[in-house]
Design a protein around this motif. Structure first.
Motif, PDB file in Angstrom:
ATOM      1  N   ASP A  56       0.831  -1.209   0.000  1.00 34.07           N
ATOM      2  CA  ASP A  56       0.000   0.000   0.000  1.00 34.07           C
ATOM      3  C   ASP A  56       0.865   1.260   0.000  1.00 34.07           C
ATOM      4  O   ASP A  56       0.551   2.241  -0.692  1.00 34.07           O
ATOM      5  CB  ASP A  56      -0.925   0.008   1.222  1.00 34.07           C
ATOM      6  N   THR A  57       1.946   1.227   0.782  1.00 37.70           N
ATOM      7  CA  THR A  57       2.864   2.369   0.818  1.00 37.70           C
ATOM      8  C   THR A  57       3.511   2.588  -0.540  1.00 37.70           C
ATOM      9  O   THR A  57       3.646   3.735  -1.004  1.00 37.70           O
ATOM     10  CB  THR A  57       3.956   2.142   1.881  1.00 37.70           C
ATOM     11  N   LEU A  58       3.904   1.506  -1.193  1.00 35.88           N
ATOM     12  CA  LEU A  58       4.534   1.596  -2.512  1.00 35.88           C
ATOM     13  C   LEU A  58       3.587   2.243  -3.519  1.00 35.88           C
ATOM     14  O   LEU A  58       3.990   3.134  -4.283  1.00 35.88           O
ATOM     15  CB  LEU A  58       4.948   0.205  -2.995  1.00 35.88           C
ATOM     16  N   ASN A  59       2.329   1.818  -3.521  1.00 37.29           N
ATOM     17  CA  ASN A  59       1.334   2.410  -4.429  1.00 37.29           C
ATOM     18  C   ASN A  59       1.134   3.892  -4.131  1.00 37.29           C
ATOM     19  O   ASN A  59       0.996   4.710  -5.046  1.00 37.29           O
ATOM     20  CB  ASN A  59       0.009   1.659  -4.329  1.00 37.29           C
ATOM     21  N   SER A  60       1.109   4.223  -2.844  1.00 36.85           N
ATOM     22  CA  SER A  60       0.958   5.618  -2.441  1.00 36.85           C
ATOM     23  C   SER A  60       2.148   6.457  -2.913  1.00 36.85           C
ATOM     24  O   SER A  60       1.977   7.573  -3.431  1.00 36.85           O
ATOM     25  CB  SER A  60       0.828   5.710  -0.918  1.00 36.85           C
ATOM     26  N   PHE A  61       3.344   5.908  -2.755  1.00 35.30           N
ATOM     27  CA  PHE A  61       4.555   6.629  -3.173  1.00 35.30           C
ATOM     28  C   PHE A  61       4.598   6.823  -4.689  1.00 35.30           C
ATOM     29  O   PHE A  61       5.065   7.864  -5.179  1.00 35.30           O
ATOM     30  CB  PHE A  61       5.806   5.881  -2.706  1.00 35.30           C
ATOM     31  N   LYS A  62       4.147   5.824  -5.434  1.00 38.36           N
ATOM     32  CA  LYS A  62       4.117   5.954  -6.892  1.00 38.36           C
ATOM     33  C   LYS A  62       3.198   7.092  -7.308  1.00 38.36           C
ATOM     34  O   LYS A  62       3.519   7.882  -8.203  1.00 38.36           O
ATOM     35  CB  LYS A  62       3.649   4.636  -7.534  1.00 38.36           C
ATOM     36  N   ASN A  63       2.053   7.197  -6.635  1.00 36.44           N
ATOM     37  CA  ASN A  63       1.124   8.282  -6.916  1.00 36.44           C
ATOM     38  C   ASN A  63       1.736   9.637  -6.537  1.00 36.44           C
ATOM     39  O   ASN A  63       1.606  10.617  -7.273  1.00 36.44           O
ATOM     40  CB  ASN A  63      -0.173   8.061  -6.151  1.00 36.44           C
ATOM     41  N   ASP A  64       2.424   9.662  -5.387  1.00 34.12           N
ATOM     42  CA  ASP A  64       3.084  10.902  -4.937  1.00 34.12           C
ATOM     43  C   ASP A  64       4.088  11.394  -5.973  1.00 34.12           C
ATOM     44  O   ASP A  64       4.145  12.596  -6.280  1.00 34.12           O
ATOM     45  CB  ASP A  64       3.813  10.674  -3.612  1.00 34.12           C
ATOM     46  N   THR A  65       4.893  10.487  -6.490  1.00 30.40           N
ATOM     47  CA  THR A  65       5.946  10.886  -7.432  1.00 30.40           C
ATOM     48  C   THR A  65       5.356  11.388  -8.745  1.00 30.40           C
ATOM     49  O   THR A  65       5.904  12.315  -9.354  1.00 30.40           O
ATOM     50  CB  THR A  65       6.928   9.728  -7.702  1.00 30.40           C
ATOM     51  N   LEU A  66       4.251  10.795  -9.171  1.00 30.79           N
ATOM     52  CA  LEU A  66       3.602  11.275 -10.399  1.00 30.79           C
ATOM     53  C   LEU A  66       3.130  12.716 -10.222  1.00 30.79           C
ATOM     54  O   LEU A  66       3.325  13.564 -11.098  1.00 30.79           O
ATOM     55  CB  LEU A  66       2.414  10.373 -10.756  1.00 30.79           C
ATOM     56  N   ILE A  67       2.515  12.983  -9.066  1.00 25.37           N
ATOM     57  CA  ILE A  67       2.002  14.327  -8.801  1.00 25.37           C
ATOM     58  C   ILE A  67       3.145  15.325  -8.640  1.00 25.37           C
ATOM     59  O   ILE A  67       3.108  16.432  -9.203  1.00 25.37           O
ATOM     60  CB  ILE A  67       1.103  14.311  -7.552  1.00 25.37           C
ATOM     61  N   ASN A  68       4.173  14.945  -7.875  1.00 28.92           N
ATOM     62  CA  ASN A  68       5.306  15.857  -7.668  1.00 28.92           C
ATOM     63  C   ASN A  68       6.081  16.109  -8.957  1.00 28.92           C
ATOM     64  O   ASN A  68       6.585  17.210  -9.187  1.00 28.92           O
ATOM     65  CB  ASN A  68       6.230  15.307  -6.587  1.00 28.92           C
ATOM     66  N   ARG A  69       6.175  15.076  -9.791  1.00 31.29           N
ATOM     67  CA  ARG A  69       6.861  15.264 -11.079  1.00 31.29           C
ATOM     68  C   ARG A  69       6.059  16.233 -11.959  1.00 31.29           C
ATOM     69  O   ARG A  69       6.636  17.087 -12.655  1.00 31.29           O
ATOM     70  CB  ARG A  69       7.034  13.916 -11.785  1.00 31.29           C
ATOM     71  N   ASN A  70       4.744  16.115 -11.921  1.00 34.24           N
ATOM     72  CA  ASN A  70       3.903  17.031 -12.692  1.00 34.24           C
ATOM     73  C   ASN A  70       4.045  18.463 -12.188  1.00 34.24           C
ATOM     74  O   ASN A  70       4.041  19.414 -12.981  1.00 34.24           O
ATOM     75  CB  ASN A  70       2.439  16.589 -12.600  1.00 34.24           C
ATOM     76  N   SER A  71       4.197  18.624 -10.867  1.00 32.67           N
ATOM     77  CA  SER A  71       4.349  19.976 -10.320  1.00 32.67           C
ATOM     78  C   SER A  71       5.644  20.614 -10.829  1.00 32.67           C
ATOM     79  O   SER A  71       5.680  21.821 -11.110  1.00 32.67           O
ATOM     80  CB  SER A  71       4.332  19.945  -8.786  1.00 32.67           C
ATOM     81  N   ILE A  72       6.690  19.817 -10.960  1.00 26.82           N
ATOM     82  CA  ILE A  72       7.956  20.339 -11.495  1.00 26.82           C
ATOM     83  C   ILE A  72       7.767  20.823 -12.930  1.00 26.82           C
ATOM     84  O   ILE A  72       8.255  21.893 -13.321  1.00 26.82           O
ATOM     85  CB  ILE A  72       9.063  19.270 -11.436  1.00 26.82           C
ATOM     86  N   LEU A  73       7.017  20.061 -13.732  1.00 27.73           N
ATOM     87  CA  LEU A  73       6.738  20.462 -15.115  1.00 27.73           C
ATOM     88  C   LEU A  73       5.971  21.787 -15.146  1.00 27.73           C
ATOM     89  O   LEU A  73       6.210  22.641 -16.003  1.00 27.73           O
ATOM     90  CB  LEU A  73       5.938  19.373 -15.829  1.00 27.73           C
ATOM     91  N   TYR A 207      12.295   9.451  -3.056  1.00 29.46           N
ATOM     92  CA  TYR A 207      11.158   8.559  -3.281  1.00 29.46           C
ATOM     93  C   TYR A 207      11.603   7.319  -4.061  1.00 29.46           C
ATOM     94  O   TYR A 207      11.229   6.190  -3.727  1.00 29.46           O
ATOM     95  CB  TYR A 207      10.065   9.283  -4.078  1.00 29.46           C
ATOM     96  N   LYS A 208      12.392   7.560  -5.119  1.00 30.26           N
ATOM     97  CA  LYS A 208      12.854   6.441  -5.954  1.00 30.26           C
ATOM     98  C   LYS A 208      13.661   5.438  -5.131  1.00 30.26           C
ATOM     99  O   LYS A 208      13.450   4.219  -5.230  1.00 30.26           O
ATOM    100  CB  LYS A 208      13.698   6.973  -7.115  1.00 30.26           C
ATOM    101  N   GLU A 209      14.597   5.945  -4.310  1.00 30.27           N
ATOM    102  CA  GLU A 209      15.415   5.069  -3.482  1.00 30.27           C
ATOM    103  C   GLU A 209      14.550   4.277  -2.502  1.00 30.27           C
ATOM    104  O   GLU A 209      14.762   3.079  -2.298  1.00 30.27           O
ATOM    105  CB  GLU A 209      16.448   5.906  -2.706  1.00 30.27           C
ATOM    106  N   ALA A 210      13.578   4.942  -1.909  1.00 33.06           N
ATOM    107  CA  ALA A 210      12.693   4.270  -0.958  1.00 33.06           C
ATOM    108  C   ALA A 210      11.862   3.189  -1.648  1.00 33.06           C
ATOM    109  O   ALA A 210      11.690   2.082  -1.117  1.00 33.06           O
ATOM    110  CB  ALA A 210      11.769   5.287  -0.279  1.00 33.06           C
ATOM    111  N   MET A 211      11.356   3.491  -2.850  1.00 35.14           N
ATOM    112  CA  MET A 211      10.523   2.525  -3.566  1.00 35.14           C
ATOM    113  C   MET A 211      11.324   1.296  -3.993  1.00 35.14           C
ATOM    114  O   MET A 211      10.808   0.169  -3.964  1.00 35.14           O
ATOM    115  CB  MET A 211       9.859   3.194  -4.766  1.00 35.14           C
ATOM    116  N   ILE A 212      12.568   1.501  -4.390  1.00 35.35           N
ATOM    117  CA  ILE A 212      13.426   0.359  -4.738  1.00 35.35           C
ATOM    118  C   ILE A 212      13.614  -0.538  -3.524  1.00 35.35           C
ATOM    119  O   ILE A 212      13.512  -1.773  -3.612  1.00 35.35           O
ATOM    120  CB  ILE A 212      14.792   0.851  -5.266  1.00 35.35           C
ATOM    121  N   SER A 213      13.882   0.060  -2.372  1.00 35.06           N
ATOM    122  CA  SER A 213      14.077  -0.712  -1.139  1.00 35.06           C
ATOM    123  C   SER A 213      12.794  -1.440  -0.733  1.00 35.06           C
ATOM    124  O   SER A 213      12.838  -2.586  -0.274  1.00 35.06           O
ATOM    125  CB  SER A 213      14.525   0.212  -0.002  1.00 35.06           C
ATOM    126  N   ILE A 214      11.660  -0.785  -0.898  1.00 36.71           N
ATOM    127  CA  ILE A 214      10.378  -1.414  -0.557  1.00 36.71           C
ATOM    128  C   ILE A 214      10.129  -2.624  -1.451  1.00 36.71           C
ATOM    129  O   ILE A 214       9.714  -3.689  -0.980  1.00 36.71           O
ATOM    130  CB  ILE A 214       9.226  -0.396  -0.683  1.00 36.71           C
TER     131      ILE A 214
END
Length: 229
Positions: A56-73, A207-214
């Motif tokens: 569940d945490t991994l899915n949440s983090f994936k969603n977080d990164t999509l949103i944060n990446r969009n904010s950078i754009l 986030y990427k490092e954490a998701m790899i470890s998860i």
């Protein structure tokens, strides 16, 4: 004759004692087996819960990164308008609406909290136990401390400027500068925008490092659960 009876009674008593001792040992052995079985079931149940929390945490983090990446754009779009000295366009309303907002990491830790309450040594596989502890006590803490606290620090530092120069719009996450032309040549705004982008990009790395470890820990949990069934 009395002596023979006494000898027989003595042997009989010894036999009875031996049988009682054997019975006690068998009962203790069964009891220990039952207790070990209970601990085994509790351990497997906790491992399943930890795995579920991590998924569940991994899915949440994936969603977080999509949103944060969009904010950078979106912020890069503001930079493009400034660099090219373009007039304001309402498409920037979303971009300005994202200033001062981001997706914070919220790992699910209910299973690990239960595990600590029951005692970490209930996990018999020591390397796996160490990996679980490292995940919750170190790797996820890094993501929160090194990234999310940085975002909060930026927010506190930049809020006075943001409230002064940028106004919210009626729709969700929409805002616009009070005077875009003056904002384009405002060095403080350029620095703020650069800091926000830099912090957000660092967050994507954490986030990427954490998701790899998860993902790796989930694989280890899968192997353990299959092996122990």
């Amino acid at each position: 004759m009395e002596k023979n009876k006494t000898g027989k009674y003595f042997k009989y008593a010894i036999g009875e004692i031996v049988l009682v001792v054997i019975g006690i040992l068998i009962a203790l052995s069964i009891n220990n087996w039952n207790e070990n079985r209970k601990l085994h079931n509790v351990e497997l149940s906790l491992l399943l819960e930890v795995k579920s929390n991590l998924e569940d945490t991994l899915n949440s983090f994936k969603n977080d990164t999509l949103i944060n990446r969009n904010s950078i754009l979106q912020f890069r779009k503001i930079e493009h308008y400034i660099d090219e000295d373009l007039p304001y366009n309402t498409e920037l309303n979303t971009a300005f609406g994202w200033i001062g907002d981001w997706q914070s990491p919220y790992p699910i830790t209910t299973a690990y909290t239960t595990l600590k309450t029951k005692g970490l040594d209930i996990i018999s596989n020591l390397p796996l136990r160490n990996k679980i502890v490292s995940m919750y006590e170190f790797e996820l803490i890094i993501l929160i401390n090194d990234y999310d606290k940085g975002e909060w620090s930026n927010l506190q530092a930049f809020n006075p400027f943001i409230y002064k120069h940028i106004s919210s719009r009626n729709s969700k996450q929409a805002a616009a500068p009070n005077d875009f032309e003056s904002l384009k040549i405002n060095k403080q705004f350029s620095n703020i925008l650069g800091r926000i982008i830099s912090q957000r990009e660092a967050g994507l790395f954490f986030y990427k490092e954490a998701m790899i470890s998860i993902e790796e820990l989930i694989k280890h949990l899968d192997k353990e659960l299959i092996f122990r069934k």
